[in-house]
Design an enzyme around this catalytic site. Sequence first.
Site, PDB file in Angstrom:
ATOM      1  N   ASP A  16       9.498  -1.321  -1.694  1.00 20.13           N
ATOM      2  CA  ASP A  16       9.921  -1.873  -0.027  1.00 20.13           C
ATOM      3  C   ASP A  16      10.457  -0.673   0.070  1.00 20.13           C
ATOM      4  O   ASP A  16      11.044  -0.022  -0.767  1.00 20.13           O
ATOM      5  CB  ASP A  16      10.109  -2.854  -0.136  1.00 20.13           C
ATOM      6  N   ARG A  20      10.333   4.088   5.714  1.00 16.52           N
ATOM      7  CA  ARG A  20      12.252   4.354   6.348  1.00 16.52           C
ATOM      8  C   ARG A  20      11.902   5.895   5.096  1.00 16.52           C
ATOM      9  O   ARG A  20      12.471   6.700   5.942  1.00 16.52           O
ATOM     10  CB  ARG A  20      12.754   2.926   5.506  1.00 16.52           C
ATOM     11  N   HIS A  33       4.004   6.536   1.533  1.00 15.10           N
ATOM     12  CA  HIS A  33       3.045   5.564   0.732  1.00 15.10           C
ATOM     13  C   HIS A  33       2.379   6.248  -0.526  1.00 15.10           C
ATOM     14  O   HIS A  33       2.549   6.235  -1.331  1.00 15.10           O
ATOM     15  CB  HIS A  33       1.284   5.121   1.502  1.00 15.10           C
ATOM     16  N   ARG A  67      -0.756  -4.028  10.319  1.00 19.77           N
ATOM     17  CA  ARG A  67      -0.145  -2.839  10.690  1.00 19.77           C
ATOM     18  C   ARG A  67      -1.215  -2.122  11.438  1.00 19.77           C
ATOM     19  O   ARG A  67      -2.243  -2.366  11.491  1.00 19.77           O
ATOM     20  CB  ARG A  67       0.462  -2.209   9.362  1.00 19.77           C
ATOM     21  N   LEU A 127      -0.424  -3.293 -22.192  1.00 22.48           N
ATOM     22  CA  LEU A 127      -0.300  -3.475 -20.532  1.00 22.48           C
ATOM     23  C   LEU A 127      -0.835  -4.382 -19.658  1.00 22.48           C
ATOM     24  O   LEU A 127      -1.484  -3.787 -19.318  1.00 22.48           O
ATOM     25  CB  LEU A 127       1.028  -2.240 -19.779  1.00 22.48           C
ATOM     26  N   ARG A 184      13.215  -5.768  -5.630  1.00 24.87           N
ATOM     27  CA  ARG A 184      12.525  -5.514  -4.211  1.00 24.87           C
ATOM     28  C   ARG A 184      13.731  -4.029  -4.335  1.00 24.87           C
ATOM     29  O   ARG A 184      15.014  -4.606  -4.266  1.00 24.87           O
ATOM     30  CB  ARG A 184      12.757  -6.152  -3.658  1.00 24.87           C
ATOM     31  N   SER A 192       9.101 -12.535   0.723  1.00 26.34           N
ATOM     32  CA  SER A 192       7.552 -11.853   1.404  1.00 26.34           C
ATOM     33  C   SER A 192       6.608 -12.711   0.841  1.00 26.34           C
ATOM     34  O   SER A 192       5.592 -11.647   1.056  1.00 26.34           O
ATOM     35  CB  SER A 192       8.061 -10.267   1.673  1.00 26.34           C
TER      36      SER A 192
HETATM   37  C1  FPP Z   1       6.521  -1.533   1.537  1.00 28.10           C
HETATM   38  O1  FPP Z   1       7.142  -0.406   1.975  1.00 28.10           O
HETATM   39  C2  FPP Z   1       4.952  -0.727   1.069  1.00 28.10           C
HETATM   40  C3  FPP Z   1       3.970  -0.956   1.096  1.00 28.10           C
HETATM   41  C4  FPP Z   1       3.784  -2.241   2.569  1.00 28.10           C
HETATM   42  C5  FPP Z   1       3.100  -0.448   0.082  1.00 28.10           C
HETATM   43  C6  FPP Z   1       2.874  -0.192  -0.861  1.00 28.10           C
HETATM   44  C7  FPP Z   1       2.092   1.091  -1.230  1.00 28.10           C
HETATM   45  C8  FPP Z   1       2.174   1.362  -1.760  1.00 28.10           C
HETATM   46  C9  FPP Z   1       3.111   2.102  -3.215  1.00 28.10           C
HETATM   47  C10 FPP Z   1       0.932   2.749  -2.495  1.00 28.10           C
HETATM   48  C11 FPP Z   1      -0.410   1.681  -2.968  1.00 28.10           C
HETATM   49  C12 FPP Z   1      -0.510   0.992  -4.293  1.00 28.10           C
HETATM   50  C13 FPP Z   1      -1.145   1.560  -5.633  1.00 28.10           C
HETATM   51  C14 FPP Z   1      -1.403   0.930  -6.198  1.00 28.10           C
HETATM   52  C15 FPP Z   1      -2.064   2.513  -5.470  1.00 28.10           C
HETATM   53  P1  FPP Z   1       7.178  -0.060   4.095  1.00 28.10           P
HETATM   54  O2  FPP Z   1       5.780   0.464   4.560  1.00 28.10           O
HETATM   55  O3  FPP Z   1       6.951  -1.373   4.244  1.00 28.10           O
HETATM   56  O4  FPP Z   1       8.408   0.309   4.111  1.00 28.10           O
HETATM   57  P2  FPP Z   1       9.656   0.081   5.160  1.00 28.10           P
HETATM   58  O5  FPP Z   1       9.266  -1.033   5.028  1.00 28.10           O
HETATM   59  O6  FPP Z   1      10.468   0.731   5.079  1.00 28.10           O
HETATM   60  O7  FPP Z   1       8.710   0.226   6.007  1.00 28.10           O
END
Ligand code: FPP
Length: 238
Positions: A16, A20, A33, A67, A127, A184, A192
């Site tokens: 998460d 931000r 991301h 989103r 793994l 987290r 969540s």
């Molecule tokens: C949460 O942060 C993160 C996600 C919804 C996506 C997580 C995905 C990745 C790290 C990349 C894709 C993964 C792979 C395996 C290639 P948020 O966007 O909700 O953060 P925020 O709460 O600060 O807005």
Amino acid sequence: MTDVRKLPRHVAIIMDGNGRWAKAHALKVAMGHRKGVEALRGIIRESSDIGIEALTLYAFSTENWRRSEAEVSALMALLLEYFSSEIDELDEKNVRIRILGDKQGLPAPQREAIEKAEERTKENGGLKLNIAINYGARAEILSAVRTLAQKAKEGEILPEDITEADFSAALYTRDLPDVDLLIRTSGEMRLSNFLLYQCAYAEMVFPKVLWPDFTVADYHAALDSFGARDRRFGGRKE
Ligand code: FPP
């Protein structure tokens, strides 16, 4: 260095804080991301190197479709890119890739890339890397209930004979141990809709760091915190 004798068998991570992080750096959310994927590479490599049995990552929830279209497309593109750029190294490291979630609900190119990665690594004994994509724990539980109800309807199993092991075997995580440690990032303290059944006895840590800034040292701090905990599973130690 983390005490290897007290390593969790199964680590689950809610990555998460990408949004931000991007905002704090005046960048588009897609860049958050992208940086998140970089952080992820180090954590996967370390998990494999220190002998973690299973690592499960929450990459895209069933709720993330809400989103903006730009963010969803950026995440989908990153997933595709990830599977083509990382597969050689992961396979070399003997990592077995498995996707948890509703694959049918994904666009065809992502589904095909995932299936290819799963097929190519299915015999690997290192793994167990599980990536939750289009995943929701309630949907997973419901799907297990339907599977077992169908078996009961067809006379394959009696309702009163259904065990926890039967139920676990009907989940996406069928051959994985329960989650021992859930991490987290970003300071949020929620599950969540992630691995609700499998986290029944998980130890949880909530580092404040945003996911793109999460380092191998932060990972070891979480593993050390796990190693120091007294797990009783509802029992009592005299
Ligand atoms: C949460 O942060 C993160 C996600 C919804 C996506 C997580 C995905 C990745 C790290 C990349 C894709 C993964 C792979 C395996 C290639 P948020 O966007 O909700 O953060 P925020 O709460 O600060 O807005």
